[in-house]
Scaffold this motif. Structure first.
Motif, PDB file in Angstrom:
ATOM      1  N   LYS A 157     -12.357   0.337  10.048  1.00  0.00           N
ATOM      2  CA  LYS A 157     -11.444  -0.599   9.391  1.00  0.00           C
ATOM      3  C   LYS A 157     -10.245   0.102   8.769  1.00  0.00           C
ATOM      4  O   LYS A 157      -9.178  -0.452   8.669  1.00  0.00           O
ATOM      5  N   ARG A 158     -10.450   1.353   8.316  1.00  0.00           N
ATOM      6  CA  ARG A 158      -9.379   2.076   7.638  1.00  0.00           C
ATOM      7  C   ARG A 158      -8.634   3.001   8.590  1.00  0.00           C
ATOM      8  O   ARG A 158      -8.414   4.168   8.292  1.00  0.00           O
ATOM      9  N   CYS A 159      -8.277   2.491   9.730  1.00  0.00           N
ATOM     10  CA  CYS A 159      -7.484   3.263  10.677  1.00  0.00           C
ATOM     11  C   CYS A 159      -6.071   3.435  10.128  1.00  0.00           C
ATOM     12  O   CYS A 159      -5.602   2.636   9.331  1.00  0.00           O
TER      13      CYS A 159
ATOM     14  N   ARG B 199      -3.307   2.969  11.591  1.00  0.00           N
ATOM     15  CA  ARG B 199      -2.406   1.890  12.000  1.00  0.00           C
ATOM     16  C   ARG B 199      -2.583   0.642  11.130  1.00  0.00           C
ATOM     17  O   ARG B 199      -1.684  -0.215  11.086  1.00  0.00           O
ATOM     18  N   ASN B 200      -3.732   0.541  10.434  1.00  0.00           N
ATOM     19  CA  ASN B 200      -3.978  -0.612   9.563  1.00  0.00           C
ATOM     20  C   ASN B 200      -3.604  -0.369   8.106  1.00  0.00           C
ATOM     21  O   ASN B 200      -3.794  -1.249   7.273  1.00  0.00           O
ATOM     22  N   HIS B 201      -3.086   0.810   7.796  1.00  0.00           N
ATOM     23  CA  HIS B 201      -2.699   1.118   6.422  1.00  0.00           C
ATOM     24  C   HIS B 201      -1.497   0.273   5.991  1.00  0.00           C
ATOM     25  O   HIS B 201      -0.657  -0.105   6.814  1.00  0.00           O
ATOM     26  N   LYS B 202      -1.430   0.017   4.704  1.00  0.00           N
ATOM     27  CA  LYS B 202      -0.305  -0.746   4.162  1.00  0.00           C
ATOM     28  C   LYS B 202       0.923   0.147   4.083  1.00  0.00           C
ATOM     29  O   LYS B 202       0.854   1.275   3.578  1.00  0.00           O
TER      30      LYS B 202
ATOM     31  N   LYS C  71       6.027  -3.318  11.517  1.00  0.00           N
ATOM     32  CA  LYS C  71       4.674  -3.258  10.960  1.00  0.00           C
ATOM     33  C   LYS C  71       4.202  -1.821  10.775  1.00  0.00           C
ATOM     34  O   LYS C  71       3.437  -1.520   9.859  1.00  0.00           O
TER      35      LYS C  71
END
Length: 272
Positions: free
Chosen positions: A111-113, A115-118, A150
């Motif tokens: 989940k904490r890839c 690419r998914n970081h804010k 993004k």
């Protein structure tokens, strides 16, 4: 003998109002129950005081244990054959045939890839701002910020008609934001221009067939027809916004000019 005079009876001691002997004893008992021996050191520890109070003996604090029903681990199975005994105990859940080398193996969640970081973008980087590029092929050029993607990269354009800088992605670390801004609220930028738009399709190499090493040539990047058409549409929208600005001629010259520093000029002392 001389006659002795009888001494007068002493008056009975009257206790002061509010202070009785019983009250004083209780205060003394409470006062020296856990005396202070030194700074921060008491006579009895917390455990000792808890044992004296005997709170563990209270029925309300006792936990009622419920007996769990026993579950059978093994099952008896019938086995054929004269010499096999007829029956055999077998485990309900078989043990694992594979045993890991480590006792505890922690599974990492995906989940904490990265690419998914804010992504946090600077407050000065707003839509329509004129930026100065500090690195890359087009360093020193002034470009217009279209939007933040993004991935955290900035989508900018020259426009291409003014300083030949196409629509491209730039990191906010290699950019100086100026006070000049173009109103792009009415500009319609194609929605399909995102991070996936800039991916290049890599051709699979055929390693099985023998080829001459010296005969191979590196393929140069050539923009597709769609990229050219999108560049025209974006430039038209940006040029319209520049034309609507009250100082349109000055902004056109400003975007065409290159940024450079001379002697005794320091960027941290300058206002852009």
């Amino acid at each position: 003998m001389a006659p002795t005079k009888e001494k007068a009876a002493a008056a009975p001691k009257v206790a002061k109002p509010g202070k009785t002997g019983g009250d004083q004893k209780k205060k003394r008992a409470n006062r020296f129950k856990n005396a202070l021996l030194a700074d921060g050191v008491r006579r009895y520890s917390k455990g000792k005081i808890a044992a004296r109070k005997a709170l563990y003996a209270l029925k309300s604090l006792k936990k009622v244990r419920t007996e769990k029903p026993k579950v059978a681990i093994t099952v008896v199975k019938k086995i054929g054959g004269a010499k096999n005994g007829g029956e055999r105990k077998v485990l309900v859940k078989k043990n694992k045939s594979y045993l890991p080398t480590k006792s505890l193996i922690r599974k990492r969640s995906g989940k904490r890839c990265f690419r998914n970081h804010k992504r946090n973008i600077r407050k000065t980087l707003k839509k329509g701002k004129v930026l100065i590029l500090l690195a890359g092929r087009h360093k020193g050029k002034r470009v217009v910020l279209l939007k933040a993607l993004k991935s955290g990269l900035l989508l900018v354009t020259g426009p291409f008609a003014l300083n030949s800088c196409p629509v491209r992605r730039v990191s906010q670390n290699y950019v100086i934001a100026t006070k000049t801004r173009v109103d792009l609220r009415k500009a319609k930028i194609p929605k399909h221009i995102n991070d996936g738009y800039f991916r290049r399709a890599c051709k699979k190499k055929n390693t099985r067939t023998e080829k001459d090493i010296f005969a191979e040539k590196e393929e140069k990047y050539v923009p597709s027809e769609q990229r050219k058409a999108d560049q025209k549409t974006v430039d038209e929208e940006v040029l319209k916004a520049i034309k609507a600005h009250p100082e349109a001629k000055v902004i056109r010259r400003y975007l065409k000019s290159m940024f450079s520093l001379r002697t005794n000029q320091y960027p941290h002392r300058m206002q852009f």
